[in-house]
Design a protein around this motif. Structure first.
Motif, PDB file in Angstrom:
ATOM      1  N   LYS A 200       0.817  -1.207   0.000  1.00  0.00           N
ATOM      2  CA  LYS A 200       0.000   0.000   0.000  1.00  0.00           C
ATOM      3  C   LYS A 200       0.856   1.265   0.000  1.00  0.00           C
ATOM      4  N   GLU A 201       1.959   1.259   0.795  1.00  0.00           N
ATOM      5  CA  GLU A 201       2.773   2.474   0.839  1.00  0.00           C
ATOM      6  C   GLU A 201       3.448   2.729  -0.501  1.00  0.00           C
ATOM      7  N   LEU A 202       3.823   1.669  -1.212  1.00  0.00           N
ATOM      8  CA  LEU A 202       4.397   1.856  -2.547  1.00  0.00           C
ATOM      9  C   LEU A 202       3.334   2.345  -3.528  1.00  0.00           C
ATOM     10  N   ALA A 203       2.123   1.782  -3.411  1.00  0.00           N
ATOM     11  CA  ALA A 203       1.041   2.215  -4.295  1.00  0.00           C
ATOM     12  C   ALA A 203       0.746   3.699  -4.101  1.00  0.00           C
ATOM     13  N   ASP A 204       0.715   4.147  -2.839  1.00  0.00           N
ATOM     14  CA  ASP A 204       0.480   5.565  -2.570  1.00  0.00           C
ATOM     15  C   ASP A 204       1.633   6.420  -3.096  1.00  0.00           C
ATOM     16  N   GLU A 205       2.867   5.940  -2.934  1.00  0.00           N
ATOM     17  CA  GLU A 205       4.028   6.719  -3.352  1.00  0.00           C
ATOM     18  C   GLU A 205       4.085   6.883  -4.867  1.00  0.00           C
ATOM     19  N   PHE A 206       3.674   5.840  -5.604  1.00  0.00           N
ATOM     20  CA  PHE A 206       3.759   5.900  -7.064  1.00  0.00           C
ATOM     21  C   PHE A 206       2.432   6.276  -7.721  1.00  0.00           C
ATOM     22  N   GLY A 207       1.378   6.437  -6.935  1.00  0.00           N
ATOM     23  CA  GLY A 207       0.103   6.870  -7.476  1.00  0.00           C
ATOM     24  C   GLY A 207      -0.564   5.841  -8.373  1.00  0.00           C
ATOM     25  N   VAL A 208      -0.410   4.550  -8.047  1.00  0.00           N
ATOM     26  CA  VAL A 208      -1.043   3.485  -8.822  1.00  0.00           C
ATOM     27  C   VAL A 208      -1.769   2.569  -7.844  1.00  0.00           C
ATOM     28  N   SER A 209      -2.482   1.587  -8.384  1.00  0.00           N
ATOM     29  CA  SER A 209      -3.240   0.677  -7.525  1.00  0.00           C
ATOM     30  C   SER A 209      -2.315  -0.375  -6.918  1.00  0.00           C
TER      31      SER A 209
ATOM     32  N   ILE B 291       1.134  -2.466  -8.368  1.00  0.00           N
ATOM     33  CA  ILE B 291       2.394  -2.628  -7.645  1.00  0.00           C
ATOM     34  C   ILE B 291       2.735  -4.106  -7.498  1.00  0.00           C
ATOM     35  N   LEU B 292       1.731  -4.945  -7.232  1.00  0.00           N
ATOM     36  CA  LEU B 292       1.989  -6.382  -7.104  1.00  0.00           C
ATOM     37  C   LEU B 292       2.534  -6.953  -8.407  1.00  0.00           C
ATOM     38  N   ARG B 293       1.964  -6.516  -9.535  1.00  0.00           N
ATOM     39  CA  ARG B 293       2.463  -6.987 -10.844  1.00  0.00           C
ATOM     40  C   ARG B 293       3.900  -6.495 -11.057  1.00  0.00           C
ATOM     41  N   ASP B 294       4.150  -5.229 -10.677  1.00  0.00           N
ATOM     42  CA  ASP B 294       5.495  -4.690 -10.854  1.00  0.00           C
ATOM     43  C   ASP B 294       6.517  -5.448  -9.996  1.00  0.00           C
ATOM     44  N   LEU B 295       6.137  -5.763  -8.758  1.00  0.00           N
ATOM     45  CA  LEU B 295       7.045  -6.502  -7.878  1.00  0.00           C
ATOM     46  C   LEU B 295       7.332  -7.892  -8.428  1.00  0.00           C
ATOM     47  N   GLN B 296       6.315  -8.498  -9.046  1.00  0.00           N
ATOM     48  CA  GLN B 296       6.523  -9.808  -9.674  1.00  0.00           C
ATOM     49  C   GLN B 296       7.535  -9.703 -10.811  1.00  0.00           C
ATOM     50  N   GLU B 297       7.437  -8.628 -11.598  1.00  0.00           N
ATOM     51  CA  GLU B 297       8.393  -8.440 -12.694  1.00  0.00           C
ATOM     52  C   GLU B 297       9.800  -8.189 -12.173  1.00  0.00           C
ATOM     53  N   LEU B 298       9.923  -7.404 -11.095  1.00  0.00           N
ATOM     54  CA  LEU B 298      11.236  -7.166 -10.506  1.00  0.00           C
ATOM     55  C   LEU B 298      11.846  -8.471 -10.005  1.00  0.00           C
ATOM     56  N   SER B 299      11.018  -9.314  -9.412  1.00  0.00           N
ATOM     57  CA  SER B 299      11.502 -10.598  -8.922  1.00  0.00           C
ATOM     58  C   SER B 299      12.019 -11.451 -10.075  1.00  0.00           C
ATOM     59  N   GLU B 300      11.301 -11.429 -11.214  1.00  0.00           N
ATOM     60  CA  GLU B 300      11.735 -12.193 -12.386  1.00  0.00           C
ATOM     61  C   GLU B 300      13.023 -11.632 -12.980  1.00  0.00           C
ATOM     62  N   LEU B 301      13.268 -10.320 -12.759  1.00  0.00           N
ATOM     63  CA  LEU B 301      14.492  -9.691 -13.260  1.00  0.00           C
ATOM     64  C   LEU B 301      15.692  -9.945 -12.341  1.00  0.00           C
ATOM     65  N   GLY B 302      15.435 -10.560 -11.170  1.00  0.00           N
ATOM     66  CA  GLY B 302      16.550 -10.906 -10.290  1.00  0.00           C
ATOM     67  C   GLY B 302      16.615 -10.142  -8.994  1.00  0.00           C
TER      68      GLY B 302
END
Length: 314
Positions: free
Chosen positions: A23-32, A36-47
């Motif tokens: 939630k704090e990341l969603a508020d900081e970046f102004g997205v749902s 953010i969960l999808r973005d974190l999944q992509e970061l995890s896949e990137l290493g």
């Protein structure tokens, strides 16, 4: 914000925070939160090494050995970073030896071909000279870790004056000077700060007794002056301009200098009586650029050494 830019900024943010909630990341970046969960999944896949914790106090965390986000360097910055690491190659021991070699290799291999060619040409035109010393100092990483995390260390130490022995110390810092590594530490045997030459530390291990470390405060002692003089004697000497310049090149001696406007100077400081043989050799090397006033026993030691030299070459 484009997704690619958001992912880059998110990578830098999670590395900086290390522990965070969606939630704090969603508020900081102004997205749902879903985004953010999808973005974190992509970061995890990137290493990016993320793991989640469930429960009311849960969230996401970056593991300790995290991968830092990519950083864009200009060509000049990349070359400067390469040579900053390259300059360490003259030291036979480093507290992060394997890491510095790995970093240098990454910098070199991932640069464009023309930049690598430029570096290859510069290698033959610039150097950072440090005397190569024979003695290794394998305990540097342990001493540095102990200094950072306030740990006690048991060392097997061999000094010129006292021979081999065991000490319990609490390192404050390590530093390199003239090709040697030194450790400023609180010595529990001497009940004060001492400077230890790291190549004379034959063995070092974390103290297993569980004794409490001392509160050293904001100690950043990195010179010979950090050691409290044992059996102090007053050393006073006058220096010519050339003498001052030669003394300024010695890291341990520079803080003891009083430099005048005309470029000359003086030394007026208590030193350890046990260091008199060392100072005798040093002042002999200064020749006519120094005029020693006291102590008398240092004068006598210099006189005796010079007589021995004259006999050898007479």
């Amino acid at each position: 914000m484009p997704k690619s830019r958001r992912l880059m900024e998110l990578m830098m943010t999670v590395n900086r925070k290390r522990r965070f909630k969606v939630k704090e990341l969603a508020d900081e970046f102004g997205v749902s939160a879903r985004t953010i969960l999808r973005d974190l999944q992509e970061l995890s896949e990137l290493g990016v090494p993320l793991y989640s914790e469930v429960g009311p106090n849960g969230g996401y965390q970056v593991v300790k050995e995290r991968v830092l986000p990519p950083i864009a360097f200009t060509e000049e910055e990349a070359v400067a970073m390469f040579f900053a690491v390259h300059a360490l190659r003259h030291y036979s021991s480093l507290p992060f030896e394997a890491e510095s070699v790995s970093a240098l290799r990454k910098f070199y291999l991932h640069m464009p071909g023309d930049v690598r060619d430029r570096i290859d040409r510069m290698k033959d035109r610039v150097d950072f000279v440090t005397p190569t010393r024979r003695g290794d100092a394998p305990g540097l990483a342990l001493l540095l870790d102990a200094a950072v995390h306030r740990k006690l260390v048991v060392i097997a130490y061999e000094s010129k004056e006292e021979g081999a022995g065991t000490r319990l110390i609490q390192p404050a810092c390590i530093y390199a000077n003239n090709g040697f590594w030194y450790c400023t530490a609180y010595c529990f045997l001497r009940e004060g700060f001492r400077v230890f030459r790291c190549d004379r530390i034959r063995e070092a291990k974390i103290d297993p007794s569980g004794a409490e470390p001392r509160e050293l405060g904001d100690v950043r002692l990195s010179r010979r002056e950090a050691a409290e003089p044992r059996e102090p004697v007053r050393l006073r000497a006058e220096l010519t301009r050339a003498g001052v310049q030669r003394c300024e090149s010695e890291l341990w001696l520079a803080p003891m200098l009083e430099v005048r406007e005309d470029g000359g100077g003086a030394i007026d400081r208590d030193v350890s009586r046990g260091d008199i043989p060392f100072f005798a050799d040093f002042f002999i090397g200064l020749g006519n650029e120094a005029s020693l006033e006291e102590p008398a026993e240092l004068k006598e030691t210099i006189r005796r050494k010079l007589i021995e030299m004259l006999a050898r070459y007479g």
